[in-house]
Design a protein around this motif. Structure first.
Motif, PDB file in Angstrom:
ATOM      1  N   CYS A 168      48.109  32.343  45.726  1.00 51.46           N
ATOM      2  CA  CYS A 168      47.710  33.556  46.727  1.00 51.46           C
ATOM      3  C   CYS A 168      47.153  34.742  45.962  1.00 51.46           C
ATOM      4  O   CYS A 168      46.140  35.387  46.283  1.00 51.46           O
ATOM      5  CB  CYS A 168      48.847  34.276  47.398  1.00 51.46           C
ATOM      6  SG  CYS A 168      49.645  32.700  48.621  1.00 51.46           S
ATOM      7  N   ARG A 169      47.565  35.216  44.569  1.00 46.64           N
ATOM      8  CA  ARG A 169      47.378  36.199  43.961  1.00 46.64           C
ATOM      9  C   ARG A 169      45.722  35.959  43.250  1.00 46.64           C
ATOM     10  O   ARG A 169      44.983  36.764  43.335  1.00 46.64           O
ATOM     11  CB  ARG A 169      48.224  36.396  42.718  1.00 46.64           C
ATOM     12  CG  ARG A 169      47.863  37.535  41.849  1.00 46.64           C
ATOM     13  CD  ARG A 169      48.884  37.556  40.381  1.00 46.64           C
ATOM     14  NE  ARG A 169      50.251  37.862  40.971  1.00 46.64           N
ATOM     15  CZ  ARG A 169      50.577  39.148  41.002  1.00 46.64           C
ATOM     16  NH1 ARG A 169      49.897  40.093  40.598  1.00 46.64           N
ATOM     17  NH2 ARG A 169      52.051  39.285  41.401  1.00 46.64           N
ATOM     18  N   GLY A 170      45.563  34.678  42.991  1.00 43.50           N
ATOM     19  CA  GLY A 170      44.283  34.264  42.254  1.00 43.50           C
ATOM     20  C   GLY A 170      43.171  34.607  43.373  1.00 43.50           C
ATOM     21  O   GLY A 170      42.190  35.048  43.221  1.00 43.50           O
ATOM     22  N   LEU A 171      43.708  33.807  44.601  1.00 43.07           N
ATOM     23  CA  LEU A 171      42.654  34.019  45.695  1.00 43.07           C
ATOM     24  C   LEU A 171      42.198  35.225  46.068  1.00 43.07           C
ATOM     25  O   LEU A 171      40.944  35.607  46.190  1.00 43.07           O
ATOM     26  CB  LEU A 171      42.858  33.113  46.793  1.00 43.07           C
ATOM     27  CG  LEU A 171      42.062  32.976  48.311  1.00 43.07           C
ATOM     28  CD1 LEU A 171      40.766  32.218  47.480  1.00 43.07           C
ATOM     29  CD2 LEU A 171      42.616  32.135  49.242  1.00 43.07           C
ATOM     30  N   LEU A 172      43.110  35.974  46.343  1.00 43.90           N
ATOM     31  CA  LEU A 172      42.921  37.485  46.768  1.00 43.90           C
ATOM     32  C   LEU A 172      42.151  38.498  45.820  1.00 43.90           C
ATOM     33  O   LEU A 172      41.332  39.200  46.148  1.00 43.90           O
ATOM     34  CB  LEU A 172      44.702  38.046  47.084  1.00 43.90           C
ATOM     35  CG  LEU A 172      45.200  37.762  48.335  1.00 43.90           C
ATOM     36  CD1 LEU A 172      46.739  38.168  48.215  1.00 43.90           C
ATOM     37  CD2 LEU A 172      44.678  38.122  49.617  1.00 43.90           C
ATOM     38  N   THR A 173      42.435  38.030  44.726  1.00 39.96           N
ATOM     39  CA  THR A 173      41.524  38.517  43.269  1.00 39.96           C
ATOM     40  C   THR A 173      40.127  38.164  43.523  1.00 39.96           C
ATOM     41  O   THR A 173      39.304  39.159  43.466  1.00 39.96           O
ATOM     42  CB  THR A 173      42.226  38.356  42.146  1.00 39.96           C
ATOM     43  OG1 THR A 173      43.586  38.844  42.002  1.00 39.96           O
ATOM     44  CG2 THR A 173      41.543  39.034  40.947  1.00 39.96           C
ATOM     45  N   LYS A 174      40.002  36.880  43.855  1.00 40.22           N
ATOM     46  CA  LYS A 174      38.573  36.589  44.013  1.00 40.22           C
ATOM     47  C   LYS A 174      37.813  37.148  45.253  1.00 40.22           C
ATOM     48  O   LYS A 174      36.626  37.332  45.050  1.00 40.22           O
ATOM     49  CB  LYS A 174      38.546  34.996  44.223  1.00 40.22           C
ATOM     50  CG  LYS A 174      38.997  34.183  43.109  1.00 40.22           C
ATOM     51  CD  LYS A 174      38.030  34.011  41.942  1.00 40.22           C
ATOM     52  CE  LYS A 174      38.231  32.913  40.823  1.00 40.22           C
ATOM     53  NZ  LYS A 174      37.221  32.672  39.821  1.00 40.22           N
ATOM     54  N   MET A 175      38.768  37.397  46.200  1.00 38.05           N
ATOM     55  CA  MET A 175      38.070  38.128  47.429  1.00 38.05           C
ATOM     56  C   MET A 175      37.973  39.590  47.460  1.00 38.05           C
ATOM     57  O   MET A 175      37.577  40.151  48.135  1.00 38.05           O
ATOM     58  CB  MET A 175      39.070  37.923  48.434  1.00 38.05           C
ATOM     59  CG  MET A 175      39.376  36.487  49.022  1.00 38.05           C
ATOM     60  SD  MET A 175      40.865  36.130  50.087  1.00 38.05           S
ATOM     61  CE  MET A 175      40.283  37.369  51.337  1.00 38.05           C
TER      62      MET A 175
END
Length: 298
Positions: A168-175
């Motif tokens: 989740c942390r990584g995906l949100l950062t990508k967003m």
């Protein structure tokens, strides 16, 4: 059976045209189906989501999606929709100017489309679906089968808490979300992730955003959205993002759009889209799809 399918497809044709008009006329097949799922006054979400299991293959399939895809095909053949790949749809001039109030699927569509299906010249068999094909869940669509999407959702459901938090942390950062260093993203007891971050929309404006990701077996309901909106007050957030590996009920979608602080909902299918968009722990693979030249029996 065939008459029932024709009835469903005829209703779907009108709903598809309405949905495409509401969405601006240039959309994907998937976006149209989602619009019907969330907003159709003709088809209930239970009807759209109904699943069956093939007696022969034991595969789970959705009967409505087959009828939906067949309705799209009729609209394409009748000149209401243009498409180059079967996935990206665009209203033609005929589709843009259609009189929805006086639209009649038999008169306006089938009278044209059925004549363009040489392998279905016998009218009594036009909509007769092969039992094996329907039971196997093989939809009449040009979209490429993407089993990785279900594999991803299954993997998310089975992840241990620490790994799910990392995802989740990584995906949100990508967003493009700057996760707060202190509040951050933390796994919580209800099986989800809560967090807080910032989104910079331009050179001068930064927006506070509350975050929640939940692994869910069924659909996320409206009370969960209300609960999250209450949690937004804790962070004084200007908007929220609620992510789930499953989906949201229609009432949840409506609740998310109410009030002054909108909540962005991201379901499992959209998670897959984001993972693909950012190449987040996935690798693209090139494959090929046979065109009708090889598949038509006539």
């Amino acid at each position: 059976m065939a008459n029932r399918q024709i009835e469903i497809q005829n209703k779907a044709m009108k709903e598809i045209l309405i949905a495409m008009h509401n969405l601006g006329g240039q959309v994907t097949r998937k976006q149209v189906l989602q619009e019907l799922h969330d907003n159709s006054e003709v088809f209930s979400e239970n009807e759209i989501d109904e699943t069956r299991t093939s007696k022969k293959s034991r595969r789970i399939y959705k009967p409505f999606q087959w009828n939906f895809n067949f309705a799209v095909k009729h609209l394409i053949l009748a000149g209401f929709i243009d498409t180059e790949n079967g996935r990206d749809l665009e209203l033609s001039k005929k589709g843009r100017n259609v009189d929805i109030n006086n639209f009649d699927a038999d008169r306006d569509v089938r009278s044209i489309s059925e004549s363009k299906m040489p392998h279905r010249k016998n009218k009594d068999k036009v909509e007769q679906v092969s039992a094996d094909k329907t039971a196997a869940g093989q939809e009449d669509t040009d979209e490429v089968d993407e089993p990785w999407r279900q594999q991803l959702l299954d993997a998310l459901m089975n992840m241990d808490p620490k790994k799910f938090e990392l995802f989740c942390r990584g995906l949100l950062t990508k967003m493009g979300i700057d996760v707060d260093d202190e509040i951050g993203v933390q796994y919580v007891a209800d099986g989800g992730v809560d967090g807080f971050g910032y989104v910079r929309s331009d050179d001068y404006r930064t927006t506070r955003v509350a975050l929640q990701a939940k692994r869910w077996q069924g659909k996320v309901s409206a009370p969960e959205i209300d609960k999250f909106r209450g949690a937004m007050d804790k962070f004084n957030a200007e908007f929220g993002i609620f992510i789930t590996n499953s989906d949201f009920t229609r009432e949840a979608v409506k609740t998310a759009r109410e009030g002054t602080r909108i909540i962005t909902l991201i379901n499992g299918d959209q998670i897959c889209d984001l993972v693909a968009k950012y190449n987040y722990y996935v690798e693209p693979v090139t494959t090929y799809r046979l065109k009708d030249f090889y598949l038509d029996k006539d």
